[in-house]
Design an enzyme around this catalytic site. Structure first.
Site, PDB file in Angstrom:
ATOM      1  N   GLY A  67       0.814  -1.206   0.000  1.00  0.00           N
ATOM      2  CA  GLY A  67       0.000   0.000   0.000  1.00  0.00           C
ATOM      3  C   GLY A  67       0.849   1.259   0.000  1.00  0.00           C
ATOM      4  N   CYS A  68       0.231   2.369  -0.406  1.00  0.00           N
ATOM      5  CA  CYS A  68       0.895   3.677  -0.369  1.00  0.00           C
ATOM      6  C   CYS A  68      -0.109   4.700   0.151  1.00  0.00           C
ATOM      7  CB  CYS A  68       1.439   4.039  -1.760  1.00  0.00           C
ATOM      8  SG  CYS A  68       0.180   4.109  -3.039  1.00  0.00           S
ATOM      9  N   GLU A  69      -0.103   5.914  -0.378  1.00  0.00           N
ATOM     10  CA  GLU A  69      -1.042   6.929   0.094  1.00  0.00           C
ATOM     11  C   GLU A  69      -2.428   6.713  -0.492  1.00  0.00           C
ATOM     12  OE1 GLU A  69      -1.763  10.133   2.659  1.00  0.00           O
ATOM     13  OE2 GLU A  69       0.052   8.947   2.370  1.00  0.00           O
TER      14      GLU A  69
ATOM     15  N   GLY B 251      -2.674   4.512  -3.748  1.00  0.00           N
ATOM     16  CA  GLY B 251      -2.662   3.296  -4.538  1.00  0.00           C
ATOM     17  C   GLY B 251      -1.816   3.335  -5.798  1.00  0.00           C
TER      18      GLY B 251
ATOM     19  N   TYR C 196      -3.507   4.395   2.274  1.00  0.00           N
ATOM     20  CA  TYR C 196      -3.638   4.915   3.636  1.00  0.00           C
ATOM     21  C   TYR C 196      -4.700   6.000   3.737  1.00  0.00           C
ATOM     22  CZ  TYR C 196      -2.286   6.843   8.177  1.00  0.00           C
ATOM     23  OH  TYR C 196      -2.292   7.280   9.487  1.00  0.00           O
TER      24      TYR C 196
END
Length: 320
Positions: free
Chosen positions: A252-254, A256, A281
């Site tokens: 995951g990131c901020e 996607g 996130y």
């Protein structure tokens, strides 16, 4: 033609000449400075050929065959010259390698005790008919070539990169597609399922410190610097140092975007289970500000702050 009419004599000088040529020629091809460029080219373009020209066993055979074709006048002489030239030059190479402080591949493992020997590829118990290559044992030529193929694939996977030298992402039109995305709530359920899932957060260290899913591991895909976002050229090597290729990874990131790019690179590098977390996130919003995919924080899932401790380095697998 009767057997009495066949010339079964073999010239000793011819045999010694072939042994000398095969011994010195194989060492020149494997170790010579003048052939270093050829070895590098083959390792970069044709790894199987690169492996074969680094193998004294193969080189001694082909050089002995070439020598026999040049000096033998009958098939019997040719067969004897090939056999003697091949085996004698190979054992001379091994003796010189040992006395010179190097092995056939600079990393020859110790020979296994006979009772513990098994086929390196399929695991069959040792028999007298097994092939020995580089102090490893193979029950057939097919297992030997399968091992060479798998070794080449592993090397290619180790050299996969996500970014070009100029920072542009590498396009992977033919790379394996990642598994279907899961939402943040589904990701949380998988982490708690006891199936060995790991949440890999690929945001920058600063973003991670400001808040991240509880228990997440952080390997940034981009670093945030004063000049802007800088690609992490060692991303795959950093992941490989801590996560085995059979690890079940939730990535995951901020929102996607970075997770999708990182997932593509990890799959190309040989990771078997990589699942992007939809919404990441902070979640994804449309142009009107409406939430399209809620993120981890929006759903109120457990969050931690501060830098994560360095994950333990993975244990090197035992030599079979």
């Amino acid at each position: 033609m009767s057997l009495d009419e066949l010339d079964l004599s073999v010239s000793i000088p011819a045999v010694l000449g072939v042994v000398l040529v095969a011994t010195l020629g194989s060492r020149f091809i494997r170790l010579g400075g003048a052939t270093a460029g050829l070895r590098e080219y083959l390792n970069a373009r044709a790894r199987l050929l690169g492996t074969l020209i680094s193998c004294p066993h193969c080189l001694c055979f082909w050089l002995s065959l070439t020598g026999a074709l040049a000096v033998a006048s009958t098939w019997f002489q040719g067969a004897v010259i090939i056999l003697l030239g091949w085996r004698v030059s190979y054992h001379l190479n091994r003796m010189m390698d040992r006395h010179g402080g190097r092995s056939d591949s600079d990393a020859r493992p110790a020979r296994q005790p006979r009772g513990e020997r098994r086929c390196q590829q399929c695991g069959k118990p040792w028999r007298r008919s097994f092939l020995e290559r580089r102090a490893q044992y193979f029950c057939s030529l097919s297992c030997w070539f399968e091992y060479l193929r798998d070794t080449e694939v592993a090397r290619e996977q180790a050299e996969i990169e996500i970014f070009h030298a100029d920072g542009r992402p590498v396009k992977r039109d033919l790379s394996p597609a990642p598994a279907l995305e899961v939402g943040a709530a589904e990701a949380r359920a998988l982490l708690e399922s006891g199936q060995g899932y790991v949440y890999l957060d690929v945001r920058s260290a600063l973003e991670f410190e400001n808040g991240h899913p509880a228990g997440a591991v952080n390997v940034p895909l981009y670093h945030h610097r004063s000049e802007g976002w800088v690609p992490n050229q060692t991303f795959l090597r950093a992941v490989a140092a801590h996560l085995e290729r059979d690890t079940r990874i939730l990535i995951g990131c901020e929102t996607g975007v970075r997770a999708g790019l990182a997932a593509s690179g990890l799959l190309a590098a040989g990771y078997a289970s990589v699942t992007p977390v939809r919404g990441g996130y902070s979640g994804v919003r449309d142009l009107l500000g409406r939430t399209v995919a809620p993120g981890w924080r929006q759903l109120g899932l457990p969050v931690e702050q501060g830098p994560a401790p360095d994950p333990p380095a993975r244990t090197a697998p035992a030599t079979p």
